[in-house]
Scaffold this active site. Structure first.
Site, PDB file in Angstrom:
ATOM      1  N   LYS A   1      -7.312   1.659  -2.380  1.00  0.00           N
ATOM      2  CA  LYS A   1      -6.886   1.447  -1.141  1.00  0.00           C
ATOM      3  C   LYS A   1      -6.922   2.367  -0.137  1.00  0.00           C
ATOM      4  CE  LYS A   1      -4.467  -0.842   2.220  1.00  0.00           C
ATOM      5  NZ  LYS A   1      -4.867  -2.121   2.792  1.00  0.00           N
TER       6      LYS A   1
ATOM      7  N   SER B   1       1.003  -1.254  -0.036  1.00  0.00           N
ATOM      8  CA  SER B   1       0.065  -0.044  -0.037  1.00  0.00           C
ATOM      9  C   SER B   1       0.659   1.284   0.027  1.00  0.00           C
ATOM     10  CB  SER B   1      -0.766   0.139   1.216  1.00  0.00           C
ATOM     11  OG  SER B   1      -1.724  -0.912   1.093  1.00  0.00           O
TER      12      SER B   1
ATOM     13  N   LYS C   1       0.754   5.836   8.155  1.00  0.00           N
ATOM     14  CA  LYS C   1       1.275   5.754   6.858  1.00  0.00           C
ATOM     15  C   LYS C   1       0.216   6.070   5.750  1.00  0.00           C
ATOM     16  CE  LYS C   1       1.639   2.643   4.502  1.00  0.00           C
ATOM     17  NZ  LYS C   1       1.574   1.472   3.787  1.00  0.00           N
TER      18      LYS C   1
END
Length: 297
Positions: free
Chosen positions: A175, A100, A243
């Protein structure tokens, strides 16, 4: 193992990569793995895969290279440079990055790989460690239809919902949206848990009935036990969700989308990390609500 299935190189054998690569082995694929920790490579070998001593060694004969590493810098580190995937994989190979990362990193990777005759899909996943083990991940893909069609049988050994969402980078964008929804959902559940407990309600009963109605969610189903037992062993670490919240807030700014609630939850995730809880599961957002509500955690 002689069969007609493509030969697979798997780079990155962490919480997600290990069970996913093992599911490919179970499905009959010839999988050669490489990761920084030797014991993780040994685990794949014990499961019937092969170990490699370097990225170059892993990808040299592969038809498909799958990468599953934490973030954009790691993807760049394994893809580029003389020892990286692009210099050592063969022309015509298909690189499926399941990490990701930022949509832009995926777009750039596809462009640079095309110059080497290597096809790329970004294919990040949702479903966490449990989804990886059970091979029921949701896989959101960006790239060309033909490459998606070629990769689909392999992806079907890893997940249940596999969808091409658009051109390179689209998988990462979806995502990012997924991580936004999950974080906000966990935060709402955490606030409800603290409210219910302070009110003296039977928490297990309350969560059961809530999960049967409109407030029910996959998040609540998966994380109910974590909330009840205060068990925050990581299925998905706060560090990684931090993140991801950076990715979604940044990408949203770039396209001019406002994320008011997402922005608040991003800060709550950042605060948990600053308090030393970065290694805990993202359900530990509960700890932040408890602290705000006057509990000693």
């Amino acid at each position: 193992m002689s069969n007609n299935l493509p030969k697979v190189a798997w780079i990155g054998l962490g919480i997600m990569g290990s069970p996913m690569s093992e599911n490919l082995v179970k499905a009959g694929y010839d999988v050669t793995g490489y990761t920084l920790e030797q014991d993780k490579v040994d685990r794949l070998v014990a499961a019937g895969g092969n170990g490699a001593s370097s990225i170059a060694d892993a990808v040299r004969d592969a038809d498909v290279v799958i990468t599953m590493v934490p973030a954009s810098p790691q993807v760049e580190a394994i893809a580029y440079g003389p020892d990286g995937i692009l210099e050592n994989a063969r022309r015509g190979a298909l690189l499926v990055d399941m990490s990701s990362i930022t949509p832009q990193t995926s777009v750039d990777l596809a462009k640079n790989a095309a110059e080497k005759g290597i096809r790329v899909l970004d294919a990040p996943v949702s479903g966490g460690e449990a989804g990886a083990i059970e091979a029921v991940l949701s896989i959101m893909v960006g790239g060309e239809q033909a490459d998606f069609d070629a990769a689909k049988p392999l992806l079907e050994a890893l997940g249940k919902t596999i969808v091409l969402c658009g051109p390179h980078g689209s998988g990462q964008t979806v995502k990012a949206a997924n991580q936004l929804i999950v974080a906000v959902n966990i935060q709402a559940c955490a606030e409800a848990v603290v409210f219910l407990e302070k009110s003296g309600v039977d928490l297990a009963a309350a969560l059961d009935v809530l999960n049967g109605g409109l407030a029910g969610s996959t998040v609540l189903t998966r994380k109910k036990g974590n909330f009840l037992k205060r068990d925050f062993a990581p299925g998905f670490r706060i560090d990684l969700h931090h993140k991801d919240m950076g990715i979604v807030t940044d990408a949203a700014r770039n396209v001019g989308a406002a994320l008011p609630v997402g922005g608040v939850v991003a800060q709550l995730v950042a605060s948990l990390r600053a308090q030393g809880d970065g290694g805990l599961d993202h359900s530990a957002l509960l700890r932040s609500v408890e602290r705000l509500s006057g509990s000693q955690v």
